[in-house]
Enzyme design. Structure first.
Site, short mmCIF file in Angstrom:
data_model
loop_
_atom_site.label_atom_id
_atom_site.label_comp_id
_atom_site.label_asym_id
_atom_site.label_seq_id
_atom_site.Cartn_x
_atom_site.Cartn_y
_atom_site.Cartn_z
N LYS A 41 0.83 -1.21 0.00
CA LYS A 41 0.00 0.00 0.00
C LYS A 41 0.86 1.26 0.00
O LYS A 41 0.62 2.20 -0.77
CB LYS A 41 -0.94 0.00 1.21
N ASP A 63 -6.74 1.34 0.97
CA ASP A 63 -6.83 1.45 2.42
C ASP A 63 -8.25 1.06 2.85
O ASP A 63 -9.03 0.57 2.05
CB ASP A 63 -6.46 2.86 2.88
#
Length: 212
Positions: free
Chosen positions: A120, A138
């Site tokens: 991420k 997220d």
């Protein structure tokens, strides 16, 4: 959800916010990298408060490395998991100095080899700093992708891959920011603000709320 709906969704998000970007404050790719590392399981607001004091003192790999873990910790102690983050940041600074000439690499494998940098974080840096189409999924993007049915999936990676396939190419570079901001302020976790949502009529969420 069909491709026509997805196109209209991103068209509206673009019209509403033509130039979206991260809410993290930064002035260099290195500052962005450090801020994203610090933002794991923390809010952008809390990170910005910390880095507003840190970066005027140290905003290069050399300067932060010179602080060491003990010197860095007081600046970030208000952020969750600050002990482990301090160690990761110092280790990352050392690697950047030794292996990359103190520059942040623009390749996924190199980024993910840095302590504290997962998929991420790498996606955020690749997208925001290097202008590469990447999707940092997220909690906001995961929730919104499933609620709207833009890219439903049971895992973060599944949602990421579906988004990369399903988002029309002309929107792909900025889609990550639009989805995060919409999930953060409109399609909120406990009670989505459906009445204030510009894509409510396109969203396939079955339990829409009547209030904004």
């Amino acid at each position: 959800m069909n491709k026509e709906k997805r196109y209209e969704i991103f068209s509206r998000l673009r019209d509403q916010n033509p130039n979206p970007t991260t809410e993290l404050d930064y002035n260099s790719t290195f500052e962005l990298l450090i801020s994203v590392i610090l933002s794991a399981q923390a809010t952008d607001v809390s990170v910005n408060k910390a880095t507003a004091k840190l970066y005027p003192v140290a905003n290069t790999p050399e300067a932060i490395y010179k602080l060491g873990v003990k010197g860095l910790t007081p600046y970030i102690k208000t952020i969750g998991l600050f002990n482990s983050k301090a160690e990761n940041v110092i280790k990352t600074c050392k690697i950047l100095m030794d292996q990359y000439g103190s520059e942040v690499p623009g390749e996924r494998a190199a980024l993910e080899s840095l302590p504290g940098v997962g998929r991420k974080t790498a996606n955020v840096v690749l997208n925001t700093a290097f202008g590469q189409p990447a999707m940092a999924v997220d909690t906001h993007i995961f929730r919104m992708s499933n609620r709207t049915r833009i890219a439903p999936g049971k895992t973060v990676l599944e949602v990421e891959k579906k988004l990369m396939r399903n988002v029309p190419k002309e929107f792909l570079l900025d889609a990550h920011h639009w989805l995060i901001l919409h999930g953060r302020y409109v399609c909120t976790a406990r009670k989505p603000r459906c009445g204030a949502c510009i894509i409510e009529d396109l969203c396939e969420f079955k339990d829409k709320t009547e209030y904004d």
